[in-house]
Design an enzyme around this catalytic site. Sequence first.
Site, short mmCIF file in Angstrom:
data_model
loop_
_atom_site.label_atom_id
_atom_site.label_comp_id
_atom_site.label_asym_id
_atom_site.label_seq_id
_atom_site.Cartn_x
_atom_site.Cartn_y
_atom_site.Cartn_z
N GLN A 123 3.46 -3.78 1.36
CA GLN A 123 3.53 -2.87 -0.19
C GLN A 123 2.97 -1.49 -0.03
O GLN A 123 2.14 -1.25 1.19
CB GLN A 123 2.53 -3.67 -1.18
CG GLN A 123 1.22 -3.92 -0.90
CD GLN A 123 0.40 -4.93 -1.98
OE1 GLN A 123 -0.11 -4.14 -2.75
NE2 GLN A 123 0.55 -6.15 -2.01
N HIS A 166 1.36 1.97 -2.43
CA HIS A 166 0.97 2.44 -3.80
C HIS A 166 1.28 3.97 -3.71
O HIS A 166 0.93 4.73 -2.82
CB HIS A 166 -0.58 2.14 -4.10
CG HIS A 166 -0.84 0.95 -3.78
ND1 HIS A 166 -0.38 -0.18 -4.52
CD2 HIS A 166 -1.90 0.20 -3.19
CE1 HIS A 166 -0.92 -1.34 -4.37
NE2 HIS A 166 -1.86 -1.03 -3.33
N GLU A 223 -7.32 2.08 -3.42
CA GLU A 223 -8.10 0.93 -3.45
C GLU A 223 -9.13 0.60 -2.08
O GLU A 223 -8.95 1.23 -1.15
CB GLU A 223 -7.34 -0.33 -3.69
CG GLU A 223 -6.36 -0.81 -2.63
CD GLU A 223 -5.51 -1.74 -2.93
OE1 GLU A 223 -4.94 -1.85 -3.97
OE2 GLU A 223 -5.18 -2.55 -2.10
N HIS A 228 0.74 -1.48 3.64
CA HIS A 228 -0.22 -2.49 4.09
C HIS A 228 0.29 -3.80 3.73
O HIS A 228 1.03 -4.14 2.97
CB HIS A 228 -1.49 -2.10 3.67
CG HIS A 228 -1.77 -2.06 2.10
ND1 HIS A 228 -1.41 -1.18 1.33
CD2 HIS A 228 -2.20 -3.12 1.00
CE1 HIS A 228 -1.41 -1.28 0.09
NE2 HIS A 228 -2.18 -2.51 -0.09
N ARG A 265 7.01 -2.89 -3.38
CA ARG A 265 6.93 -4.13 -2.33
C ARG A 265 8.33 -3.92 -1.49
O ARG A 265 9.45 -3.65 -1.97
CB ARG A 265 6.92 -5.38 -2.94
CG ARG A 265 5.56 -5.64 -3.76
CD ARG A 265 5.52 -6.95 -4.50
NE ARG A 265 4.48 -7.06 -5.24
CZ ARG A 265 4.32 -6.78 -6.53
NH1 ARG A 265 5.27 -6.12 -7.33
NH2 ARG A 265 3.22 -6.87 -7.20
#
Length: 417
Positions: A91, A93, A128, A267, A286
Amino acid sequence: MTNPFREYAWGSTAAFSRLFGWDVAPNPQAEMWMGAHPTGASLVEIGPGETLALDALLAQRPELLGASGQRFGELPFLMKVLSASKPLSIQVHPTADQAKAGFEAEEAEGIPLESRVRCYPDVHHKPELIVALTDFAALSGFRRHTEAASELSSVQALAEERGHGGPALREVLSTVQDQLERQDYAAALEYILASGQKQSAEAARALHALVQETETAPDRLGSAAWDTLTRITEHFPGDPGIFVAMLLNRVDLRPGEAIFLPAGNLHAYLGGAGVEVMANSDNVLRGGLTSKHIDARALIDVADTQVLDAPGCAPELVTRGELAYRPPFEEFALTRFSVEAHGDVKSRRLVDAPGILLCTGGKLTVLADPAGEGPAHVTLGPGESVFLAPGEAIRFGGDIGTTAYLASAPDAVQAGR
């Protein structure tokens, strides 16, 4: 706080039981969310027997956001405990601009927020940080082209040697190796997940058969590389994402070690448990290794295909029993506290920002200093958490070995009076 769970296929019924000593769950649990995201807000006790969703509480009382939160218009971070018993999706972001554009496009198309094909449920980016609670294996960012090419060559030689070097596997490995020679990860990603997806799926099945018939890690491949192949092919035997995984850095974390993931970093997590903090977003694109919605083209558009070193986040020792994780994001930082001696009581205050304090081991006693409008003290067991208001001064301690994590704004956690 009472926190919601996400029951994803890569979780397990025993994951949180092992982490926190809870009862075994009836369904696979993967993530516990702590925060105010509208699709999964925590419930906060606001009076005896009375609770309110944290997002609703902050809407009623915006002063609880502090100066930091008011700048973002909401609680700017989401805290989670993640426990993966099997690999989860490859995935990426989006950036803030990409998230806004994606959200507006899906709104214009009339895709419901709860739809499984929705990629952008909100307008925020999602940088994150994850700190390992157990041994934790991950893939993060494209590695050096020569390293990936060498591993692909070793897999090809092994497949030919063991009689699994069929035409699909030869074609995929040869094509991707040619793209790596040109240092073109963008072309490799597009081929594996889009234009060559059919061949890549057939090649992945051949690779699965090879791994199944090979009982021990072959000398020509390192143990980490073989572990990655074994974990992924066991659960996703025909998924083209295995070839993307072979292009990424393998990262193995011990408890207390961390990595941060900026926008665009491709990642996947392979297994383990950790405390995650991220911007208050659920935007995920994804590309494989999942039963959830895959949008390969959207992932390709967003992924950073430059070579990236694995972005480790070494904690800073603030004082005895206090480590600060400070990734380069403006929404959050994370502090780890541990009780290392009898009578070890810490006094801290949150400056202009709220926080969420999570106990991960032992029994943590938290006392307001001085008592304010909330309860004078609260005791947290493993896996329990409490919301802290801006400016709130607290003292906390516990038995030796008690551990806790505090998520808040960068530089908000200061020594108490």
